[in-house]
Design an enzyme around this catalytic site. Sequence first.
Site, PDB file in Angstrom:
ATOM      1  N   ASN A  12      38.516  31.624  38.692  1.00 32.75           N
ATOM      2  CA  ASN A  12      37.551  31.613  39.569  1.00 32.75           C
ATOM      3  C   ASN A  12      36.505  30.892  38.776  1.00 32.75           C
ATOM      4  OD1 ASN A  12      35.475  31.754  41.253  1.00 32.75           O
ATOM      5  ND2 ASN A  12      35.256  34.130  41.172  1.00 32.75           N
ATOM      6  N   TRP A  13      36.345  29.716  38.916  1.00 30.05           N
ATOM      7  CA  TRP A  13      35.382  28.822  38.235  1.00 30.05           C
ATOM      8  C   TRP A  13      33.950  29.168  38.634  1.00 30.05           C
ATOM      9  CZ3 TRP A  13      37.089  23.010  37.818  1.00 30.05           C
ATOM     10  CH2 TRP A  13      38.484  22.990  36.910  1.00 30.05           C
ATOM     11  N   LYS A  14      33.615  29.803  39.825  1.00 32.69           N
ATOM     12  CA  LYS A  14      32.375  30.044  40.392  1.00 32.69           C
ATOM     13  C   LYS A  14      31.585  28.714  40.661  1.00 32.69           C
ATOM     14  CE  LYS A  14      32.746  34.560  38.598  1.00 32.69           C
ATOM     15  NZ  LYS A  14      32.370  35.876  38.159  1.00 32.69           N
ATOM     16  N   HIS A  98      34.260  38.238  47.457  1.00 30.62           N
ATOM     17  CA  HIS A  98      34.019  38.520  45.966  1.00 30.62           C
ATOM     18  C   HIS A  98      32.740  39.136  46.040  1.00 30.62           C
ATOM     19  CE1 HIS A  98      32.782  37.642  41.998  1.00 30.62           C
ATOM     20  NE2 HIS A  98      33.963  37.122  41.734  1.00 30.62           N
ATOM     21  N   GLU A 168      38.338  44.243  41.385  1.00 25.95           N
ATOM     22  CA  GLU A 168      37.336  43.836  40.495  1.00 25.95           C
ATOM     23  C   GLU A 168      36.166  44.719  40.544  1.00 25.95           C
ATOM     24  OE1 GLU A 168      37.409  39.198  39.436  1.00 25.95           O
ATOM     25  OE2 GLU A 168      35.929  39.571  41.017  1.00 25.95           O
ATOM     26  N   GLY A 239      37.110  34.786  35.649  1.00 28.21           N
ATOM     27  CA  GLY A 239      35.894  34.115  35.734  1.00 28.21           C
ATOM     28  C   GLY A 239      35.536  33.266  34.569  1.00 28.21           C
TER      29      GLY A 239
HETATM   30  P1  PGA Z   1      34.609  37.464  34.529  1.00 27.46           P
HETATM   31  O1  PGA Z   1      34.482  37.058  36.194  1.00 27.46           O
HETATM   32  O2  PGA Z   1      36.206  37.035  34.460  1.00 27.46           O
HETATM   33  O3  PGA Z   1      33.738  36.531  34.079  1.00 27.46           O
HETATM   34  O4  PGA Z   1      34.246  38.834  34.648  1.00 27.46           O
HETATM   35  C1  PGA Z   1      35.637  37.742  37.144  1.00 27.46           C
HETATM   36  C2  PGA Z   1      35.228  37.479  38.418  1.00 27.46           C
HETATM   37  O5  PGA Z   1      34.103  37.405  38.749  1.00 27.46           O
HETATM   38  O6  PGA Z   1      36.014  36.982  39.399  1.00 27.46           O
END
Ligand code: PGA
Length: 258
Positions: A12-14, A98, A168, A239
């Site tokens: 998940n590159w956001k 999400h 999550e 992420g």
């Molecule tokens: P993170 O994010 O791996 O940086 O904790 C995970 C996500 O929000 O999908």
Amino acid sequence: MQEKRDVLVVANWKMNPRTLGEAKELFAAVKAGVRSCPPGVVVIAAPYPYLAQFAQKGTGKVSLGAQNVASEKLGALTGEVAVSMLASFGVSYVIVGHSERRARGESDLEIAKKVELVVKANMMAVLCVGERERDQSGKYFGVVEAQVRAALKGLPGSKLPSVVIAYEPVWAISTAPGFTRPATPEDAHEMILFIRKVLSDMYGRSTAGKVRILYGGSVDGKNIGELMERSGAEGFLVGGASLRPSDFITIVKTAYGA
Ligand code: PGA
């Protein structure tokens, strides 16, 4: 009964990286690094404009994922992207619900509509659930159960195999305002078992066993080994570490066992 299947690792590159050039570099590095894994193991959920570019150039063994989608089919919805648009150029996974979107007001009803639209379009929905915090009395189990039930409300069992659930816990997401610590494999394991039980209550054991349950929250190249061994997760939503090719490739290889 739970089916045995390959692990699934979703990046998940956001809202990263900053430019198309950087995105292409990152994609190329990951694509090359995971080429020994079969298709269906690695998904890159990149921002929409990058996805369209990657699709044109060929994605190798990597599947494309979107991070969100509109809750309506088509129409006058400025700024939104429809399922049919994503499906038409080869996106096969869509992250839905999400916590960063829930925090911006996405409702259970919208999430349920999105899950339904995604699976109807023959894509996989990666449904994110997770409590914001943990309490001593275990109320957080109820929070997650309510999220699962609301998101799948009305979804027939025949469509359930098109849903992947990503557990999550918000407090374990590396960039979350309430970040305290990564979840332990045991934290993840007990909730994964609980989610499976909720699904069994809703759909029966055999249909529930068709759903893959992932863990997400501060997964990196260092903790992936113990998470893989002890969490019971059948994959991971990653992420921060997905933006660092060597870390992400380590995660994929450790998880897949390549
Ligand atoms: P993170 O994010 O791996 O940086 O904790 C995970 C996500 O929000 O999908």
